[in-house]
Design an enzyme around this catalytic site. Structure first.
Site, PDB file in Angstrom:
ATOM      1  N   TRP A 183      70.158  62.617  27.124  1.00  0.00           N
ATOM      2  CA  TRP A 183      69.459  63.515  28.049  1.00  0.00           C
ATOM      3  C   TRP A 183      69.798  64.938  27.624  1.00  0.00           C
ATOM      4  O   TRP A 183      70.561  65.139  26.672  1.00  0.00           O
ATOM      5  CB  TRP A 183      69.867  63.257  29.496  1.00  0.00           C
ATOM      6  CG  TRP A 183      68.717  63.440  30.444  1.00  0.00           C
ATOM      7  CD1 TRP A 183      68.442  64.531  31.209  1.00  0.00           C
ATOM      8  CD2 TRP A 183      67.679  62.491  30.698  1.00  0.00           C
ATOM      9  NE1 TRP A 183      67.283  64.322  31.936  1.00  0.00           N
ATOM     10  CE2 TRP A 183      66.796  63.084  31.631  1.00  0.00           C
ATOM     11  CE3 TRP A 183      67.393  61.210  30.217  1.00  0.00           C
ATOM     12  CZ2 TRP A 183      65.649  62.432  32.097  1.00  0.00           C
ATOM     13  CZ3 TRP A 183      66.267  60.564  30.688  1.00  0.00           C
ATOM     14  CH2 TRP A 183      65.409  61.171  31.612  1.00  0.00           C
ATOM     15  N   TRP A 185      71.651  66.947  28.984  1.00  0.00           N
ATOM     16  CA  TRP A 185      73.046  67.266  29.309  1.00  0.00           C
ATOM     17  C   TRP A 185      73.997  66.149  28.899  1.00  0.00           C
ATOM     18  O   TRP A 185      75.178  66.204  29.232  1.00  0.00           O
ATOM     19  CB  TRP A 185      73.209  67.525  30.815  1.00  0.00           C
ATOM     20  CG  TRP A 185      72.392  66.620  31.680  1.00  0.00           C
ATOM     21  CD1 TRP A 185      71.267  66.952  32.355  1.00  0.00           C
ATOM     22  CD2 TRP A 185      72.601  65.218  31.936  1.00  0.00           C
ATOM     23  NE1 TRP A 185      70.762  65.848  33.028  1.00  0.00           N
ATOM     24  CE2 TRP A 185      71.559  64.783  32.790  1.00  0.00           C
ATOM     25  CE3 TRP A 185      73.560  64.291  31.540  1.00  0.00           C
ATOM     26  CZ2 TRP A 185      71.453  63.462  33.241  1.00  0.00           C
ATOM     27  CZ3 TRP A 185      73.468  62.978  31.980  1.00  0.00           C
ATOM     28  CH2 TRP A 185      72.416  62.573  32.821  1.00  0.00           C
ATOM     29  N   ASN A 443      61.941  60.447  39.588  1.00  0.00           N
ATOM     30  CA  ASN A 443      62.223  61.848  39.303  1.00  0.00           C
ATOM     31  C   ASN A 443      61.153  62.411  38.369  1.00  0.00           C
ATOM     32  O   ASN A 443      61.054  62.004  37.214  1.00  0.00           O
ATOM     33  CB  ASN A 443      63.596  61.996  38.649  1.00  0.00           C
ATOM     34  CG  ASN A 443      63.860  63.426  38.177  1.00  0.00           C
ATOM     35  OD1 ASN A 443      64.165  64.301  38.975  1.00  0.00           O
ATOM     36  ND2 ASN A 443      63.708  63.669  36.882  1.00  0.00           N
ATOM     37  N   GLU A 444      60.303  63.302  38.897  1.00  0.00           N
ATOM     38  CA  GLU A 444      59.393  64.158  38.135  1.00  0.00           C
ATOM     39  C   GLU A 444      58.236  63.434  37.466  1.00  0.00           C
ATOM     40  O   GLU A 444      57.546  64.020  36.626  1.00  0.00           O
ATOM     41  CB  GLU A 444      60.175  64.997  37.111  1.00  0.00           C
ATOM     42  CG  GLU A 444      61.177  65.948  37.771  1.00  0.00           C
ATOM     43  CD  GLU A 444      61.898  66.859  36.786  1.00  0.00           C
ATOM     44  OE1 GLU A 444      61.768  66.645  35.563  1.00  0.00           O
ATOM     45  OE2 GLU A 444      62.602  67.774  37.248  1.00  0.00           O
ATOM     46  N   GLU A 541      65.816  70.866  43.141  1.00  0.00           N
ATOM     47  CA  GLU A 541      66.437  71.074  41.822  1.00  0.00           C
ATOM     48  C   GLU A 541      66.236  72.515  41.397  1.00  0.00           C
ATOM     49  O   GLU A 541      65.109  73.035  41.470  1.00  0.00           O
ATOM     50  CB  GLU A 541      65.823  70.169  40.744  1.00  0.00           C
ATOM     51  CG  GLU A 541      66.405  68.790  40.621  1.00  0.00           C
ATOM     52  CD  GLU A 541      65.997  68.122  39.301  1.00  0.00           C
ATOM     53  OE1 GLU A 541      65.867  68.848  38.282  1.00  0.00           O
ATOM     54  OE2 GLU A 541      65.802  66.900  39.297  1.00  0.00           O
TER      55      GLU A 541
END
Length: 867
Positions: A183, A185, A443-444, A541
């Site tokens: 990812w 991060w 998510n998204e 977020e």
């Protein structure tokens, strides 16, 4: 309990309720790779990486570039084997990671393909006096690739992660933690293993699979009930009695139980006596979190004890006066609650390394920063039971995503069926926790279709919309609403919620601030300018990157890595242009480090990224909190601020406020202040200085604002306030925003005769009579610190006994940062403006340490020290 050692595995036999005997198969298993060149013992629960590390086959996977060096592990296939005695009936795997073929005594008993599911296998006819259990694990990378290649009808993007993430492809074709393939991060460690408990269960009549209590408020009867769902595996038709009781609330009831062979369930409702007071569960900062014992006694044999809590949750989406769109806020026990918190990612790439201490430390740190909510993000895992139990105890609400993120997904029948089982199991496991207040489908992914992240031709768009609706609406939503009527469900985040539903579940603009929740990131605009942020109903977020501390990085680096231009710094940065963006954002307001010592310059660069991150997130969060009561051009009534992200998965730059290992970044110390129940926010708008009081208190207060405005920076005026202004006593509404003070900046500077924009900083707070209530001190720069005139190196020194640190400085100091290297613990204040000659802070260590160690490792840095 009987404990027997057989072929290296410790077996624990317990006699559970309802005549069920359980044999734990946790312990030491044999592990080998596909060609047999590696054969060793490994722990279960666990994974291949940690097993190899334990035997010294590999080093720390987090060290330097080992995420790439150990890619071979995830590309191989592995087999776990164990022997055990006794004859039992059902083999239970709580979690297999991920694609496996399982055999018992040479006979294949089943397969797994979903990391998030529990699997039960009937094995009664296969058992011998001594049994050989084998779990063959296929490379998740290979499996995902093969599934993608077999899917020839149309593509299901994305094919691969961005190159900068150094990850693996086709993660959307396997039900596995999406971030395990990399990812922006985190590293790519597509683990293999048996990551949760394994056991055998034997029974003659029936076994209890799960029990799910759900307290509910009955509006018709104006009273509380507790619905208890019992799920059984029944071998022989059975009858019995179920006794439900809540002794603390003087409530009990008896029910008849009748079960037919096969998978069976029964539901009972206990009415709570209306002659007693029910203490409600409240989010942290709004009340207590009482957990009350529920006793479940099944007369066939055995009983269970469970803790329950009473609370209601509503997601309110209603018209707003003088505004298009709808509200979006949570009402807990009938009271509107502003959600303050962050987003949660997996605490480690290898879940067997996530200890109770690690979870507790992170969640307590969140509560210490006044957070009342964490969003369990949809690209990770459904967390372990302890996580939710701790949130129950700490009053931390949980926004629970289902595990789908930033991708489109196939809808073949076997994939859908596996997801349906996954969702059913997870809802039943988690819905009894009062901390869980909402389910979210992904998510998204609504935004991915709406904004065409994957460059889908227009004529094909509807096909993907149909797949999206089939997965999240016709399957996941349908199951959640069937299994849990006590809390709301959103199809995606961000979303326009009810408006998205009207538009066929994929809105034209899912980021519309008039509806739902918003994710917002901008790294090129000036984060000090609050006008750049969307005045949204709910910010779920937002954030900015920083690097973790030198002491955290030092554990996985060598001196050659200690430079922002090093290969290591480039390797660990998984967000495109991330290192450049951090420094460019810092350059807008600060002078960048220029020390000639490269190591000190490296440490200073880390420091300035943390200052930048903290200031940016502070400004944005204060804007959202200040917008709670506002409607400006139809936008506002913001009722949630969840910055990205709370924790880290490894030692690397990220958006987190807590580093891997638990050390607080400057951002987390600042979160303690900007999430405080009562804060002051000062802004400059159209030439005026405006001061607001923002209150999350449950009561109204009479408060006064004090602007000790303008502490001067040039040497001759050190520590001398040039003026002190006060507002009138003003009623500040609990759960509201009140303007306390307004003054033209020009007049403020005139009244403070020795001040200019470049020599003074405005500091302020609000307080009640007798200081019973007081906000943290806040500040506003009237110009960038890089333009400050006369800012001196403050020559900060420390002296003190035990872990009390008394600071003295020769001049005002900005962003004073105390660091004790690798000593785990927390200061009661850090990253602060030191506007007095002396200041005292306290350090609480999380392990045994000495005064000498703390003093030897203490480093003090302020903004002026880095250039």
């Amino acid at each position: 309990m009987i404990s027997t050692l057989v072929l290296g595995v410790t077996l624990h036999v317990t006699c559970g309720g309802l005549g069920v005997a359980e044999l734990s198969l946790n312990g030491v298993w044999a592990l080998r790779n596909s060609n047999g060149s590696l054969s060793l013992s490994a722990g279960v629960p666990g994974c291949v990486h940690t097993g190899l590390q334990l035997h010294g086959v590999i080093e720390d996977p987090y060290y330097r570039f080992n995420d790439l060096a150990y890619r071979w592990i995830s590309l191989d296939n592995w087999t776990y084997t164990v022997s055990f005695p006794f004859k039992r009936a059902v083999l239970v795997f709580e979690g297999v990671d991920t694609v496996s073929t399982i055999s018992l005594n040479g006979v294949i008993i089943g397969k797994t393909d979903n990391m998030f599911r529990r699997y039960d296998f009937e094995v009664a006819g296969l058992l011998k006096d001594v049994n050989i259990l084998e779990v063959w694990l296929m490379s998740a990378v290979t499996y995902a690739s093969e599934k993608r290649q077999a899917h020839t009808a149309y593509s299901v993007p994305p094919e691969c992660p961005p190159v900068v993430q150094k990850g693996e492809c086709h993660i959307n074709f396997i039900r596995k933690a999406q971030c395990s393939f990399s990812w922006d991060w985190g590293p790519s460690f597509p683990t293999l293993g048996i990551w949760k408990d394994v056991r055998l269960e034997s029974f003659d009549t029936l076994r209890l699979l799960s029990f799910v209590p759900s307290p509910k408020y009955d509006t018709v009867l104006s009273g509380w009930t507790v619905e208890v769902e019992l799920f059984f595996d029944v071998a022989v038709a059975s009858k019995g009695i179920v006794l439900l009781s809540v002794p603390q609330l003087q409530s009990a009831a008896k029910f008849q139980l009748s079960l037919m062979p096969g998978q069976s369930n029964a539901s009972f409702v206990l009415h709570i006596s209306q002659n007693v007071t029910v203490d409600l569960w409240w989010p942290f900062g709004h009340g207590q979190q009482p957990l009350i014992k529920l006793l479940i006694d099944i007369s066939i044999e055995g009983g269970e004890t469970f803790h329950i809590a009473f609370r209601t949750v509503e997601l309110v989406q209603e018209p707003i006066l003088e505004s298009p769109g709808r509200s979006f806020y949570f009402r807990i026990n009938g009271q509107p609650i502003f959600l303050k918190g962050s987003n949660w990612i997996p605490a480690h790439a290898f879940q067997d390394q996530v200890t109770a201490d690690r979870l507790t430390q992170l969640l307590v740190s969140a509560q210490m920063a006044h957070m009342n909510v964490l969003r369990v993000w949809g690209g990770g895992i459904y967390e372990q039971d302890l996580f939710y139990s701790l949130c129950d105890q700490l009053g931390i609400m949980v926004w629970q995503d289902f595990m789908f993120a930033c991708a489109l997904y196939p809808i073949e029948q076997d994939f859908i069926q596996s997801v349906r089982e996954e969702v059913t199991q997870q809802v039943r496991r988690l819905k009894s926790h009062p901390s869980v207040v909402i389910w979210s489908g992904n998510n998204e992914n609504e935004a991915a279709i709406a904004d065409n992240w994957f460059s889908i031709p227009h004529e094909q768009r509807q096909h993907y919309v149909n797949d999206y609706v089939h997965l999240y609406v016709e399957n996941i939503r349908q199951i959640v609403q069937q299994e849990d009527s006590t809390r709301p469900f959103l199809v995606s985040s961000p979303t326009n919620a009810v408006e998205s539903e009207k538009e066929g579940w994929v809105a034209h603009n899912p980021y519309d601030p008039h509806y739902g929740d918003v994710h917002f990131y901008s790294y090129v605009t000036d984060c000090w300018d609050w006008r750049k942020f969307p005045r949204t109903r709910f910010a779920s977020e937002y954030g900015f990157q920083s690097w973790p501390s030198f002491s955290t990085l030092r554990k996985v680096t060598v001196p050659a890595d200690w430079d922002f231009g090093s290969n290591f710094s480039s390797h660990r940065q998984h967000h495109n242009l991330g290192n450049i963006q951090m420094l460019l954002q810092a350059l807008l307001h600060y002078i960048l480090p220029n020390n000639t010592d490269p190591v000190q310059r490296y440490r200073d660069n880390i420091y300035i990224t943390q200052v930048m991150q903290a200031q940016c997130v502070k400004t944005q969060t204060e804007f959202y909190r200040r917008s709670r009561s506002d409607i400006v051009e139809g936008k506002g009534h913001t009722m949630g601020a969840l910055y990205w992200q709370l924790n880290d998965i490894w030692q690397a730059p990220s958006w987190s406020s807590i580093e891997f290992g638990g050390k607080w970044k400057m951002l987390h110390y600042w979160a303690v202040r900007f999430f405080s129940p009562l804060i002051t926010v000062g802004v400059e708008d159209n030439g005026d200085f405006l001061l607001y009081a923002v209150s999350d208190l449950n009561v109204d207060c009479i408060l006064k604002a004090t602007v000790r405005a303008c502490v001067c920076l040039p040497t001759q005026y050190f520590f001398t306030p040039q003026c002190s202004l006060e507002s009138d006593w003003t009623k500040v509404k609990g759960g509201g925003v009140t303007q306390m003070f307004q003054c033209p900046v020009s007049k403020l500077l005139t009244d403070c005769r020795k001040c200019t924009r470049h020599t003074c900083v405005v500091i302020f707070d609000v307080s009640g009579q007798g200081d019973v209530v007081r906000s943290p001190t806040n500040y506003l720069f009237l110009s960038s610190p890089q333009d400050a005139e006369g800012l001196q190196k403050p020559k900060i020194t420390e002296a003190g006994a035990r872990f009390k640190v008394n600071l003295r400085c020769s001049s005002p100091a900005l962003f004073v940062w105390l660091d004790v290297e690798d000593i785990p613990g927390v200061f009661d204040d850090n990253g602060f403006l030191m506007m007095s000659e002396s200041y005292t802070v306290f350090f609480t260590a999380w392990r045994v340490t000495t005064l000498k160690e703390v003093v030897d490792k203490l480093h003090i840095t302020s903004l002026r020290d880095i250039y």
